[in-house]
Enzyme design. Structure first.
Site, PDB file in Angstrom:
ATOM      1  N   ARG A  36      -7.656  -0.394  13.244  1.00  0.00           N
ATOM      2  CA  ARG A  36      -6.277  -0.185  12.797  1.00  0.00           C
ATOM      3  C   ARG A  36      -6.203   1.013  11.860  1.00  0.00           C
ATOM      4  NH1 ARG A  36      -5.355  -1.331   7.468  1.00  0.00           N
ATOM      5  NH2 ARG A  36      -6.480  -3.041   6.423  1.00  0.00           N
ATOM      6  N   GLU A  83       0.836  -1.216   0.000  1.00  0.00           N
ATOM      7  CA  GLU A  83       0.000   0.000   0.000  1.00  0.00           C
ATOM      8  C   GLU A  83       0.862   1.254   0.000  1.00  0.00           C
ATOM      9  OE1 GLU A  83      -2.647   1.619  -0.115  1.00  0.00           O
ATOM     10  OE2 GLU A  83      -4.392   0.354   0.183  1.00  0.00           O
ATOM     11  N   ASP A 132      -9.715   2.328  -4.174  1.00  0.00           N
ATOM     12  CA  ASP A 132      -8.808   2.184  -3.029  1.00  0.00           C
ATOM     13  C   ASP A 132      -7.976   3.457  -2.898  1.00  0.00           C
ATOM     14  OD1 ASP A 132      -6.943   1.235  -1.097  1.00  0.00           O
ATOM     15  OD2 ASP A 132      -7.156  -0.813  -1.810  1.00  0.00           O
ATOM     16  N   ASN A 150      -9.819   5.472   2.857  1.00  0.00           N
ATOM     17  CA  ASN A 150      -8.771   5.177   1.886  1.00  0.00           C
ATOM     18  C   ASN A 150      -8.263   6.439   1.224  1.00  0.00           C
ATOM     19  OD1 ASN A 150      -7.338   2.767   1.215  1.00  0.00           O
ATOM     20  ND2 ASN A 150      -9.290   1.721   1.069  1.00  0.00           N
TER      21      ASN A 150
END
Length: 283
Positions: A96, A16, A194, A144
């Site tokens: 998280r 990521e 995303d 995101n």
């Protein structure tokens, strides 16, 4: 079709957050679920890996050197000598960190989500250099991609399950966002939005999780380009290289019963466009 290259062949579980660091000439990226921060120097091919004690959702350069990390239990700093310290510690059981971005004013916009992806269990917060934090968007699900227009007056944002790329008016005076509205929506069967990045023309590039592609949308929300990739779980993209013309793309292996050979690798599309220089975190 634009040809891609393999910048770093890897098997990241959840690669990521690619980010170009102009001060060091390196690309930063992370593997969230393996708790790893990667660097890659395209001029030499040199790579480094730092393991964090918690799942890490994002890494960004700091104005004075070192790194800022969006971690499971809050935002932490890595000093230039490699020492770690917390800047904003706020653990929430079952939650998280996820994607993050640095705003034009140097603040960190840090997203969170629940491990079980429970609807409304995440947030988007603005974290200042002194560690003070303010929740800007409560009750998001998978926080995101976040990015700003070239003039700094628009902020783009993705809460993945909505399938939308949203746009806000962003105030350079106080960093407030208002007027949320959709820029574009990803159709059924094309994957989920995303990570994102904004180019020098104000176009928004979006990685498609389970879509095997990166798309570019114009500032009016028109789809004008698609880059097809060899793995379904495409997670984020960013421009890098000395002239910010190469598009770097992270990918993931998590949840794939038969991952492709390049799932989890860092990919690159040379000469894909022209990126914007991103500010470093002022903390």
């Amino acid at each position: 079709m634009t040809a891609y290259e393999v910048a770093v062949r890897a098997e990241a579980t959840l690669g990521e957050g690619p980010t170009w660091d102009p001060a060091t000439g390196r690309l930063l990226w992370i593997d969230i679920l393996s708790s790893r921060v990667h660097t890659y120097d395209p001029s030499s091919g040199r790579r480094t890996v730092r393991t964090t004690e918690q799942h890490v959702g994002a890494v960004k350069p700091r104005a004075g050197g070192g790194l800022v990390l969006n971690l499971r239990d809050g935002v932490g700093l890595v000093d230039p000598d490699g020492a770690f310290r917390w800047l904003h510690h706020e653990p929430v059981p079952g939650r998280r960190a996820n994607d993050a971005a640095v705003a034009p004013d140097g603040s960190l916009w840090a997203g969170t989500m629940r491990y079980d992806e429970a609807p409304g269990g995440g947030t988007l917060s603005r974290v200042a250099g002194d560690g003070s934090a303010e929740v800007v968007l409560p009750s998001v699900t998978v926080s995101n991609g976040t990015g700003w227009s070239p003039d700094g007056r628009l902020m783009y944002y993705i809460d993945t399950p909505t399938r939308r790329i949203d746009v806000f008016d962003w105030s350079p005076d106080d960093g407030r966002v208002t007027g949320r509205r959709p820029l574009a929506e990803i159709e059924e069967g094309a994957g989920f939005p995303d990570g994102l990045t904004v180019d020098a023309d104000g176009c928004v590039w979006v990685a498609l999780w389970d879509g095997g592609a990166v798309r570019r949308y114009t500032p009016t929300g028109h789809l004008d380009r698609t880059i097809t990739l060899p793995t379904p779980r495409v997670t984020a993209c960013a421009f890098g290289g000395p002239d910010l013309t190469d598009l770097y793309i992270t990918t993931a292996r998590v949840g794939l019963t038969a991952p492709s050979p390049l799932s989890g690798s860092l990919l690159r599309v040379p000469g894909a466009g022209k990126g914007l220089p991103h500010p470093a975190f002022k903390g």
